[in-house]
Every structure is written in C-alpha cells, then in structure tokens.
Design a protein around this motif. Structure first.
Motif, PDB file in Angstrom:
ATOM      1  N   ALA A 537       0.870  -1.125   0.122  1.00  0.00           N
ATOM      2  CA  ALA A 537       0.101  -0.069   0.072  1.00  0.00           C
ATOM      3  C   ALA A 537       0.837   1.232   0.253  1.00  0.00           C
ATOM      4  N   ASP A 538       1.841   1.397   0.779  1.00  0.00           N
ATOM      5  CA  ASP A 538       2.893   2.467   0.704  1.00  0.00           C
ATOM      6  C   ASP A 538       3.481   2.681  -0.432  1.00  0.00           C
ATOM      7  N   SER A 539       3.859   1.430  -1.154  1.00  0.00           N
ATOM      8  CA  SER A 539       4.414   1.617  -2.303  1.00  0.00           C
ATOM      9  C   SER A 539       3.623   2.231  -3.511  1.00  0.00           C
ATOM     10  N   ALA A 540       2.180   1.862  -3.625  1.00  0.00           N
ATOM     11  CA  ALA A 540       1.316   2.402  -4.298  1.00  0.00           C
ATOM     12  C   ALA A 540       0.940   3.801  -4.090  1.00  0.00           C
ATOM     13  N   VAL A 541       1.076   4.015  -2.753  1.00  0.00           N
ATOM     14  CA  VAL A 541       0.686   5.618  -2.328  1.00  0.00           C
ATOM     15  C   VAL A 541       1.921   6.474  -3.013  1.00  0.00           C
ATOM     16  N   GLY A 542       3.146   5.956  -2.703  1.00  0.00           N
ATOM     17  CA  GLY A 542       4.188   7.018  -3.157  1.00  0.00           C
ATOM     18  C   GLY A 542       4.181   6.822  -4.592  1.00  0.00           C
ATOM     19  N   LEU A 545       1.422   9.626  -5.613  1.00  0.00           N
ATOM     20  CA  LEU A 545       1.892  10.982  -5.081  1.00  0.00           C
ATOM     21  C   LEU A 545       3.282  11.670  -5.546  1.00  0.00           C
ATOM     22  N   ARG A 546       4.094  10.650  -5.871  1.00  0.00           N
ATOM     23  CA  ARG A 546       5.384  11.272  -6.210  1.00  0.00           C
ATOM     24  C   ARG A 546       5.541  12.180  -7.776  1.00  0.00           C
ATOM     25  N   ALA A 553      -7.128  17.721  -0.974  1.00  0.00           N
ATOM     26  CA  ALA A 553      -7.882  16.591  -0.262  1.00  0.00           C
ATOM     27  C   ALA A 553      -7.870  15.212  -1.132  1.00  0.00           C
ATOM     28  N   VAL A 554      -7.568  15.397  -2.246  1.00  0.00           N
ATOM     29  CA  VAL A 554      -7.081  14.014  -2.981  1.00  0.00           C
ATOM     30  C   VAL A 554      -5.912  13.337  -2.443  1.00  0.00           C
ATOM     31  N   ALA A 555      -4.805  14.068  -2.070  1.00  0.00           N
ATOM     32  CA  ALA A 555      -3.635  13.643  -1.566  1.00  0.00           C
ATOM     33  C   ALA A 555      -4.040  12.880   0.008  1.00  0.00           C
ATOM     34  N   ASP A 556      -4.910  13.648   0.568  1.00  0.00           N
ATOM     35  CA  ASP A 556      -5.158  12.998   1.905  1.00  0.00           C
ATOM     36  C   ASP A 556      -5.950  11.860   2.029  1.00  0.00           C
ATOM     37  N   PHE A 557      -6.976  11.913   0.798  1.00  0.00           N
ATOM     38  CA  PHE A 557      -7.778  10.594   0.644  1.00  0.00           C
ATOM     39  C   PHE A 557      -6.797   9.384   0.286  1.00  0.00           C
ATOM     40  N   ARG A 648      -2.977  23.344  -6.236  1.00  0.00           N
ATOM     41  CA  ARG A 648      -2.356  22.053  -6.590  1.00  0.00           C
ATOM     42  C   ARG A 648      -0.902  22.067  -6.310  1.00  0.00           C
ATOM     43  N   ASN A 649      -0.570  21.141  -5.359  1.00  0.00           N
ATOM     44  CA  ASN A 649       0.942  20.911  -5.369  1.00  0.00           C
ATOM     45  C   ASN A 649       1.369  19.377  -5.504  1.00  0.00           C
ATOM     46  N   VAL A 650       2.737  19.276  -5.294  1.00  0.00           N
ATOM     47  CA  VAL A 650       3.162  17.953  -5.010  1.00  0.00           C
ATOM     48  C   VAL A 650       3.075  17.624  -3.746  1.00  0.00           C
TER      49      VAL A 650
END
Length: 776
Positions: A537-542, A545-546, A553-557, A648-650
C-alpha cells in the motif's frame, strides 16, 4: 464361613453370572468409598498449604470449591458407585448408550481438562499394574465367553476407573487447583488399593475355574511397556546385603543400531534427531556390545587425560585433602582401591540424606565432582572405611566425573530455575550409582535413567510455575526424583516407572506446547502478511504522489482511506487478483478526477465521480465509517474537486512512525545488540543457516548470558525469516539467516544441538573434554 478365597472356590465355570456378581460386589465394597477418601486427602493438602507457604492467590476459592463438593458428598458417592456398576452392565452387554451419552459435539475447556487428566490417570494406572491387568484380561475374556458375550472391556480396568471418576465429577465444576488435587489424590488412593484388589480378583477368577483364554500373553500383540511386577506388590527387602559381592556390570545390548549416540560428534546444523549410524554400523547383539564398549572406552580415555591435566595444574583432586599433584600421586600408590560394592554401599547409605551440598555446587559455589568425592569419603569414614588408606578406582573416578560434568552441563545450557536445583541435587548420588553399575547410560538413547532425566528437564526448563499446569509439572518432577531417591537400589524399573508417570503428564504439556507453537506461527504469519500488505500500500501511495500536482483533499484521501482500503483488500482478497486490481484502479481514478477538475471539464468530472461513487463509499466503509459518514466524506471530496481554482501542489508521502518498522524489529534489535559490530557474516554460514528446516534445534545466548534452546517453528515465505520458539512453544526470535549468522559469529548461536537434554549435555561434555585435552 468358608475358608476358601473369597468364599467361591467351589464355583464352577458353569456359574459365570455368580462369579461376575461377586467381582462387582467386591469392586463396590472396596472402591465405592473412594470419593470420600479423595475429599479428605484434598482437604488435608489445602490445609497444609498455608503453613508450608504453598497457598496461592486462589486458596480461599479452592476451599470454597471443596466445601461445595463435600455438601454433595452423598450424591457424588452414589453417582460413583453407579458408574462402577455400569461398567459391569457394559461387560454383560445390558446397557445401550443413549444419544446423550454419545461423544458428539463440542466440549468446553473445563470438560477437556477433565478428559485430559482422566486419560493421564488411565495411562499411569495401566503402566503401574500392567502384569495383573494382563492376567485379568485373559480371565475376563474366558468369563465373557462363558456369559455368551464378546465384550473385552475390563469393568475394573484403568480406563473404566478413570472414566467413572471423570463422569462423577464432570458436572460438579471444581476449581482448577482442586480438580488437579482430586486427580492426584484419587491416583494415590487407588495405588493403595489396586495391588491387593487386582490380586484378589485374579485369585477369585482362577479359583472359580476361569483361567487365561489363550496360552499367549495378551501383550504379545501390543507394544510392551517398561514396567515390572514389583510395581503392583509391596517391595520386599533385598535378599542380600548391599555389601555382598555383585557380578560386574555388562553393557546393555539393544536391537536398534540407532539407539546409540556418539557424544561430541558435530551434526548437521539443526538436526533434530540423532541419525542412525552408517550402513557399516553394528547390527548383531555382539557387535552392538562391541560398539558400546568402544564408545565408552573412547570417552573414558578422554576423561582420564582431562583429569590428569587437572592434576598437573593442581586443579581439583581425587583424594581428600587436595594435596599437590606429586604428593597426591605418591600417596595414592600406597592406598588400596575402594571396591565398587563398597562405593555402592556408601552411596546407598547417603542417598536419602539432604542434598544441600550438591545444590550449592550446582549453584556455582564449588566443583560438583569435588563435592561428590568429599561426600562419599565422609560416608566411607562413617561405615568404617578409612579414606586415608583407600582411594577411588578408575571406574569410580570416571563415574563421579561423568555425572558431575553431565549435571554441570545441564545447568549451564538449560534455563533451570532455583527450585529445580534441589530436585537435581537429589539425583546426583543415584546417578553415580547408575554410572557405576551400567555405564551404557552415557551412550544408549533408550536407557531408563537417561529418559527420566530428559523428562525431568523438559518439565523444569523455563518453568516459572505461573500456571496450575506448570506447578503440577514441577510437583510431578519433584515426586519422580523423590521416588528414585526412596526406591532405587540398582533396579532400573524404578526409573522406568518414574519416567512413565511423568511422561504421561508431559504428553498433555506437549499438546499444549503444540497449540502454543501453532498460535505463535499464526501470529507471526499474520504480522508478516500485514507488513507485506502495508509495504504494498505504501508503495502504491508513493507511486501516485511522487511528482504529481494535486489538491490536498485528493492527496489526503490517497494517503489515508485509500491506503487502508488497499491493505484490507490485499489481506482479505489475497487470492483474488481482480479484487486487488479494482482497489488499485480506484487510486488512479481519483488522480484522473483531479486532472479533470484542474482542466475545468465539469461535466466529464461529474460523470466520472458518479461512476466512482460506489467504489469510494466502499473504500470509506472499509475504514470503519458507516454509510452516513462515508457519504459525508464523499461530499467533502466532491466539494474540493468542484472548486477548480484550489491550489495544486506536489504532496509528500506521510511518515508513519508507528508503522515504520515491523513488530519484530525491536525484538531483533535487542538480540543483535553487541553482535552487529563483528562485520559481515561468512556467506557459507549464512547459506548453512538458511538451510535450517522446521523442527531443527539451535542454542541461543541472550544479552544477559542465559542459554535458550530454540526450535525452528516456521520459515516465512515472504521474508525468509525463521521463527524460533522455546520448549514451551513461546516465540523467542524471528530473524533472517543473515541475522542469525551475525549471532553465530558473535558466539551466541550454536547449531547442531540435540533435541533431548541428555544428548545435548553429553555432546557438551565431550566437546569440553576434547577442548581441554587439545590444550594439553
């Protein structure tokens, strides 16, 4: 009144029912009062616990439990007599079990404990009274045939007596401590009655004309058990005094070539059981005796060389007074050797005395061998043998040193508590006597004294007496050692009986250990899977986001609800790739929704979000939100996307301090502290440790210097970590082969250890002798 045995000597084989009724009458007469005897014994034990300092925190509850039982005394006594009577009904085939008696369905833990203790009781009684029971079985078979039935069940056998007790008290619900005391007291009361009772019943059946059904003994078709007839009759005094001449002991012959160990030989890492000798190993009894003799000769040669080295260094002495080596050698030449018979007489005399000196030596206050020699020299003086004019023979020296080295090794390499020290100290002199009369104890795996010491060590190792089961194990181990001290007089049957009784209880402990080990494996497996799912999951999130510019809001979700949803999906749907793909696709779809919002493509965004609504609600629900809360969170996400001018930011991936390391990382850090600075481990050692299989044993030394025998219980298919558990089935360490190699490089892990305590102790003894001899 007839003077015939039990008044039925004239009964003929044509009157089987009369004989069976007489057996039933005697059973009810002699055994029917056992519940009252049990209550008296348990009450005495509980009352004695307070002045002896043995009362636990539940002492008053135990007294209350016993009081409630005694209020039901009449009912329970009647129920017990009914159970005994039902055994005879079953023998005649008069009773058909109803549905309520059929052993179907689940039982609770309380009833399971009753069943386990009843099974242990049955096994102990079966072993103790094997010979009269075999005779009784044949006669009952003849009686059954005369009655026209084919029932082979013994209505007064151990199984029936144990079942009667279990069925009588199963619904009474005594406390755990009272239940254990009741079973122990019941066994003791039966031991006082059954020897005479079975003798009377056998006499009754024989005098009535019901002999053994077949000239072949029944046990010829069953595995033999190591018990002898004197376990069912009062022990008779020895016909000869102990000081009379005895034949010189001969090594025992065994039919199994694999029944012999070669102490000190290094084995394949993690080998659980000693391997059988090569195809050239001896097979005939004569060759086996030669094999044992050669092993003993090699061991004695090492021992004598080691002892000579100690004399030259002035360490220890085989003569009282501890004179210097040259003076001791000159003085010894002028003394006569003490005969083995004299040594046995001295050891037998002192066997019953308090073992305080040996306990202090085992605690590290002195060399155990010197303590044994001093003790025996003092005993010799007390029976008129002047130690100044005698010396120990080479055989006696070897026996003393081997026993001392054996017990020292047990305490160095096993986690034995202070309470166990006195228990072992009691056994020192009996084992010196065993070594004098039968040296094969040091090389034969199936020697009774060897098996008993293994069982006692298994019961005591790591036992903190924190549970009723652990306390019962310690009590039973102490009783086994006391039996040996009280009854051993060069008769190995004492060791066999003590081992059988202790091993019956250990079988229950082993089942508990297996369950504990399975729980440890399942817990480790769950942690491994959870760690793997979190990493995925962490790999998928990274990945999402990367380098991506998106709304907060989308990043937090993605970082919270969606990550949790991915973890749950991987754990629950590990065998369903399509379900996992759906979870990962949701993250990509949210990024697409944010891109549509940034490009002011409102209609396409609305259609896109409508299509995602079920998946988003399901994702939020997996985080524990109900339908209302999930839709509220969805509304907040839609509102954020509906505002195209939001910044919108990284976004950086959140740092999760609570999940940065898996649960076992702290455990490994503690074990590896002080060992990691030894450099990169040897690749060959890493490969060797990676080859350890489930069931292999190693020996670990923790940071406090305590030795912990550990077994490989599981090898992770995800991380290749090996889960090590102790002899109680409790997790010790989960580490990779490389991490274990680091411990091995620091001298804190040893492979090739034996699975039994005696084998491992002898391996350590041989290693110690080899090392000492090599230095000289």
């Amino acid at each position: 009144m007839s003077n015939s045995p039990l008044g039925v000597v004239n009964a003929s084989p044509m009157e089987p029912l009369r004989v069976l009724e007489e057996v039933k009458r005697l059973a009810l007469e002699q055994l029917g009062g056992l519940p009252a005897m049990v209550f008296r014994g348990v009450e005495q034990s509980l009352n004695n616990a307070v002045p002896n300092g043995m009362a636990g925190p539940g002492h008053f509850e135990d007294l209350g439990s016993l009081r409630l039982l005694r209020q039901q005394n009449a009912t329970l006594a009647m129920r017990f007599r009914q159970q005994l009577g039902q055994g005879f009904d079953d023998f005649r085939g008069l009773r058909v079990r109803n549905r309520g008696e059929l052993p179907l369905g689940l039982i609770d833990d309380e009833q399971l404990e009753f069943q386990l203790q009843g099974q242990r009781l049955s096994e102990a009684l079966q072993g103790r009274y094997q010979r009269p029971l075999e005779m009784l079985r044949g006669r009952l078979t003849t009686l059954s045939a005369a009655l026209g039935t084919t029932c082979e069940m013994n209505p007064i056998g151990p199984d029936r007596l144990a079942a009667a007790f279990v069925e009588t008290f199963r619904e009474a619900e005594p406390s755990a401590s009272v239940r254990s005391l009741m079973f122990r007291q019941y066994e003791q009361d039966l031991a006082m009655l059954l020897g005479d009772f079975y003798g009377r019943i056998n006499t009754l059946l024989a005098s009535a004309g019901y002999g053994v059904a077949s000239p072949e003994p029944h046990h010829a078709t069953r595995p033999s058990q190591p018990f002898v007839a004197d376990t069912v009759e009062p022990r008779q005094p020895q016909a000869q005094p102990q000081t009379q001449s005895r034949p010189q002991p001969q090594p025992q012959a065994h039919a199994d070539p694999g029944a012999f160990s070669v102490p000190g030989l290094e084995s394949v890492p993690g080998r659980e059981q000693p391997q059988a000798p090569s195809p050239a190993a001896p097979a005939s009894p004569g060759e086996l005796r030669e094999h044992v003799a050669q092993e003993l000769a090699d061991l004695r040669a090492l021992l004598q060389t080691w002892r000579e080295g100690l004399r030259q260094q002035g360490v220890g002495s085989t003569t009282p007074g501890h004179a210097s080596a040259p003076a001791a050698a000159a003085a010894a030449a002028a003394k006569r050797e003490m005969r083995v018979e004299e040594m046995l007489s001295v050891a037998s005399m002192m066997q019953h005395e308090p073992p305080d000196a040996f306990a202090r030596a085992l605690a590290g206050s002195g060399r155990l061998a010197d303590t044994i020699r001093d003790h025996l020299s003092d005993g010799a003086r007390r029976i008129g043998i002047n130690p100044d004019q005698t010396r120990f023979s080479a055989q006696e020296e070897d026996a003393i040193d081997l026993v001392a080295l054996l017990f020292d090794s047990l305490f160095r390499n096993h986690s034995l508590q202070d309470r166990a020290r006195r228990l072992y100290a009691r056994l020192v002199l009996p084992y010196v006597k065993v070594a004098l009369t039968d040296e094969s104890v040091f090389v034969a795996h199936d020697h009774p004294a060897r098996k008993l010491l293994d069982a006692i060590t298994e019961a005591c190792e790591g036992n903190q007496a924190t549970t009723p089961q652990d306390r019962e194990l310690l009590d039973r181990a102490a009783a086994a050692s006391q039996r040996v001290v009280a009854e051993y007089n060069e008769d190995m049957a004492v060791f066999e009986l003590a081992h059988a009784e202790l091993d019956a209880l250990l079988n229950q402990q082993r089942r508990r250990v297996d369950l504990q080990e399975q729980r440890a494996v399942k817990a480790s497996m769950g942690r491994e899977r959870l760690g793997s799912a979190r990493a995925a999951a962490d790999s998928a999130v990274g990945d999402r986001l990367r380098g991506q510019r998106m709304t907060r809001a989308v990043a937090d979700f993605l970082a919270e609800p969606w990550r949790h949803h991915v973890i749950q999906t991987v754990l629950r749907e590990g065998d369903e790739p399509s379900r996992q793909a759906e979870a990962f696709n949701l993250g990509d779809a949210l990024l697409e929704a944010d891109r549509l919002a940034a490009e002011h493509r409102g209609k396409e965004l609305a259609d896109h979000l409508l299509g995602l609504e079920p998946a988003i609600v399901q994702c939020l629900a997996s985080s524990g939100l109900d339908d209302s809360a999930a839709r509220h969170a969805l509304a907040g996400l839609v509102h954020a996307l509906a505002t195209p001018d939001r910044p919108r930011n990284v976004q950086a991936q959140p740092v999760r301090t609570g999940e940065a390391e898996d649960e076992g990382s702290e455990e490994r850090r503690v074990w590896l502290s002080g060992a990691a600075g030894a450099g990169e481990p040897d690749p060959a050692l890493v490969a060797s440790l990676a080859g350890l299989a489930i069931g292999d044993w190693v020996r670990l030394t923790d940071t406090q210097g305590e030795v912990v025998p550990a077994k490989v219980a599981w090898v992770s298919p995800l991380t290749a970590r090996l889960l090590l558990v102790n002899r109680r089935g409790v997790r010790v360490l989960a580490a990779t082969a490389r991490e274990l190699a680091v411990l091995a490089g620091a001298g804190r892990l040893v492979t090739g250890t034996e699975s039994t305590a005696f084998d491992e102790a002898m391996r350590q003894v041989r290693h110690r002798l080899d090392k000492a001899v090599g230095q000289h």
